[in-house]
Scaffold this motif. Structure first.
Motif, PDB file in Angstrom:
ATOM      1  N   UNK A  54      54.104  83.935  52.460  1.00 32.32           N
ATOM      2  CA  UNK A  54      52.716  83.817  52.947  1.00 32.32           C
ATOM      3  C   UNK A  54      51.777  83.211  51.951  1.00 32.32           C
ATOM      4  N   UNK A  55      50.372  83.098  52.102  1.00 30.41           N
ATOM      5  CA  UNK A  55      49.721  82.772  51.261  1.00 30.41           C
ATOM      6  C   UNK A  55      49.501  83.712  50.053  1.00 30.41           C
ATOM      7  N   UNK A  56      48.686  83.033  48.829  1.00 30.00           N
ATOM      8  CA  UNK A  56      48.307  83.871  47.903  1.00 30.00           C
ATOM      9  C   UNK A  56      47.104  84.631  48.284  1.00 30.00           C
ATOM     10  N   UNK A  57      46.938  85.776  47.766  1.00 28.53           N
ATOM     11  CA  UNK A  57      45.594  86.852  48.071  1.00 28.53           C
ATOM     12  C   UNK A  57      44.292  85.887  47.890  1.00 28.53           C
ATOM     13  N   UNK A  58      44.403  85.289  46.670  1.00 25.35           N
ATOM     14  CA  UNK A  58      42.841  84.225  46.481  1.00 25.35           C
ATOM     15  C   UNK A  58      42.690  83.402  47.600  1.00 25.35           C
ATOM     16  N   UNK A  59      43.695  82.767  48.049  1.00 28.87           N
ATOM     17  CA  UNK A  59      43.351  81.928  49.282  1.00 28.87           C
ATOM     18  C   UNK A  59      43.055  82.692  50.614  1.00 28.87           C
ATOM     19  N   UNK A  60      43.299  84.028  50.767  1.00 22.01           N
ATOM     20  CA  UNK A  60      42.576  84.543  51.781  1.00 22.01           C
ATOM     21  C   UNK A  60      41.365  85.235  51.558  1.00 22.01           C
ATOM     22  N   UNK A  61      41.103  85.920  50.461  1.00 17.46           N
ATOM     23  CA  UNK A  61      39.993  86.538  50.463  1.00 17.46           C
ATOM     24  C   UNK A  61      39.160  86.475  49.196  1.00 17.46           C
ATOM     25  N   UNK A  62      39.333  85.477  48.503  1.00 16.88           N
ATOM     26  CA  UNK A  62      38.653  85.049  47.153  1.00 16.88           C
ATOM     27  C   UNK A  62      37.116  84.657  47.769  1.00 16.88           C
ATOM     28  N   UNK A  72      36.697  80.390  47.222  1.00 19.88           N
ATOM     29  CA  UNK A  72      37.674  79.684  47.771  1.00 19.88           C
ATOM     30  C   UNK A  72      38.535  80.567  49.268  1.00 19.88           C
ATOM     31  N   UNK A  73      38.429  81.636  49.344  1.00 21.11           N
ATOM     32  CA  UNK A  73      39.028  82.279  50.580  1.00 21.11           C
ATOM     33  C   UNK A  73      38.484  81.882  51.666  1.00 21.11           C
ATOM     34  N   UNK A  99      37.351  85.591  60.367  1.00 25.88           N
ATOM     35  CA  UNK A  99      37.178  84.051  60.027  1.00 25.88           C
ATOM     36  C   UNK A  99      35.880  84.091  59.297  1.00 25.88           C
ATOM     37  N   UNK A 100      35.839  83.340  58.191  1.00 30.42           N
ATOM     38  CA  UNK A 100      34.512  82.879  57.636  1.00 30.42           C
ATOM     39  C   UNK A 100      33.927  81.527  58.112  1.00 30.42           C
ATOM     40  N   UNK A 101      32.602  81.714  58.625  1.00 34.03           N
ATOM     41  CA  UNK A 101      32.127  80.784  59.558  1.00 34.03           C
ATOM     42  C   UNK A 101      31.957  79.356  58.171  1.00 34.03           C
ATOM     43  N   UNK A 102      31.946  79.693  57.102  1.00 30.62           N
ATOM     44  CA  UNK A 102      31.656  78.451  56.222  1.00 30.62           C
ATOM     45  C   UNK A 102      32.965  77.764  55.954  1.00 30.62           C
ATOM     46  N   UNK A 103      34.058  78.259  56.594  1.00 23.65           N
ATOM     47  CA  UNK A 103      35.363  77.346  56.184  1.00 23.65           C
ATOM     48  C   UNK A 103      35.953  76.747  57.300  1.00 23.65           C
ATOM     49  N   UNK A 104      36.863  75.681  57.191  1.00 25.38           N
ATOM     50  CA  UNK A 104      37.339  74.875  58.204  1.00 25.38           C
ATOM     51  C   UNK A 104      38.386  75.648  58.898  1.00 25.38           C
ATOM     52  N   UNK A 105      38.209  75.545  60.436  1.00 29.64           N
ATOM     53  CA  UNK A 105      38.959  76.485  61.252  1.00 29.64           C
ATOM     54  C   UNK A 105      40.604  75.957  61.202  1.00 29.64           C
ATOM     55  N   UNK A 106      40.667  74.613  61.004  1.00 31.55           N
ATOM     56  CA  UNK A 106      42.006  74.036  60.877  1.00 31.55           C
ATOM     57  C   UNK A 106      42.727  74.678  59.520  1.00 31.55           C
TER      58      UNK A 106
END
Length: 238
Positions: free
Chosen positions: A6-14, A17-18, A64-71
């Motif tokens: 799975x993804x790295x932690x920082x890709x999820x919740x940073x 960049x998260x 989901x963060x609203x400021x991030x791309x849904x795709x």
């Protein structure tokens, strides 16, 4: 370990960049479906007082963060898995080196999602049993990146090269046997690694993994367990 992760932690919740915000389950929350409300179930923390079983339930949820791309978010969610590898083991208080969840989810911070490249029924179960067996624990300790006692950290980079059971070489009958052993043991409480040789559930896991899945003499692993139980690393306090 010939699997995907799975993804790295920082890709999820940073914060910068998260792609998601993570919300930990409130202490004492018992209402059904909490982990499904307004988000996606996830595993975050590894605690010896809570993670006692081979099967684990979500302890947090991703929003989901609203400021991030849904795709981008959907692509990350596609990397959810049922098998979660504990990234770090505190030998004295902890009991499990890997867990499985009933439904796929992402491991965050304390857990790394493990995704077999050629999925088949029984592969996750076989790996979960192996990682929590004496043989799996021994190889993990030897492969960990912490030189001081009581810790065995395996971040994703090390997990890729960690020696484990090659589940791709197990027959359908062996995979079926692994699934049956896991189903029998998943709700039974394991003791900490410090009492490896005296834990009846760990002993049964070792014996049934050897006899029913691998077809080898369980006494070989029982002897290794007795020797490993004296390893000072397992008894270090922290």
């Amino acid at each position: 370990m010939d699997t995907d992760f799975g993804p790295y932690e920082m890709q999820i919740k940073n914060p910068k960049q998260g792609l998601f915000t993570i919300r930990e389950r409130p202490v004492g929350a018992t209402e059904p479906g909490w982990e499904l409300a307004a988000g996606f179930p996830a595993l975050w923390r590894h605690k010896g007082v809570r993670n006692k079983l081979l099967e684990a339930c979500a302890d947090s949820r991703l929003e989901r963060r609203a400021d991030r791309g849904r795709s981008d978010q959907d692509s990350m969610l596609a990397r959810r898995g049922r098998l979660q590898l504990a990234r770090e083991l505190g030998m004295a208080p902890q009991r499990v080196a890997a867990v499985m969840t009933e439904n796929p989810m992402l491991g965050v911070r304390s857990w790394t999602s493990v995704l077999p490249r050629n999925p088949a029924p029984g592969k996750n179960e076989a790996l979960c049993l192996w990682l929590n067996s004496t043989l799996g624990l021994l190889l993990r300790i030897m492969h960990g990146n912490r030189p001081y006692l009581g810790r065995s950290a395996v971040p994703t980079e090390l997990a890729r090269t960690m020696p484990v059971l090659d589940v791709d070489r197990l027959s359908p009958d062996q995979l079926t046997a692994a699934a049956e052993v896991y189903a029998d043991l998943k709700h039974r409480e394991l003791e900490g690694f410090t009492v490896l040789a005296d834990d009846p559930v760990r002993r049964e896991l070792n014996e049934r993994l050897c006899r029913e899945v691998l077809g080898i003499d369980p006494e070989i692993v029982a002897d290794i367990t007795r020797h490993l139980a004296w390893e000072p690393t397992l008894h270090a306090r922290h």
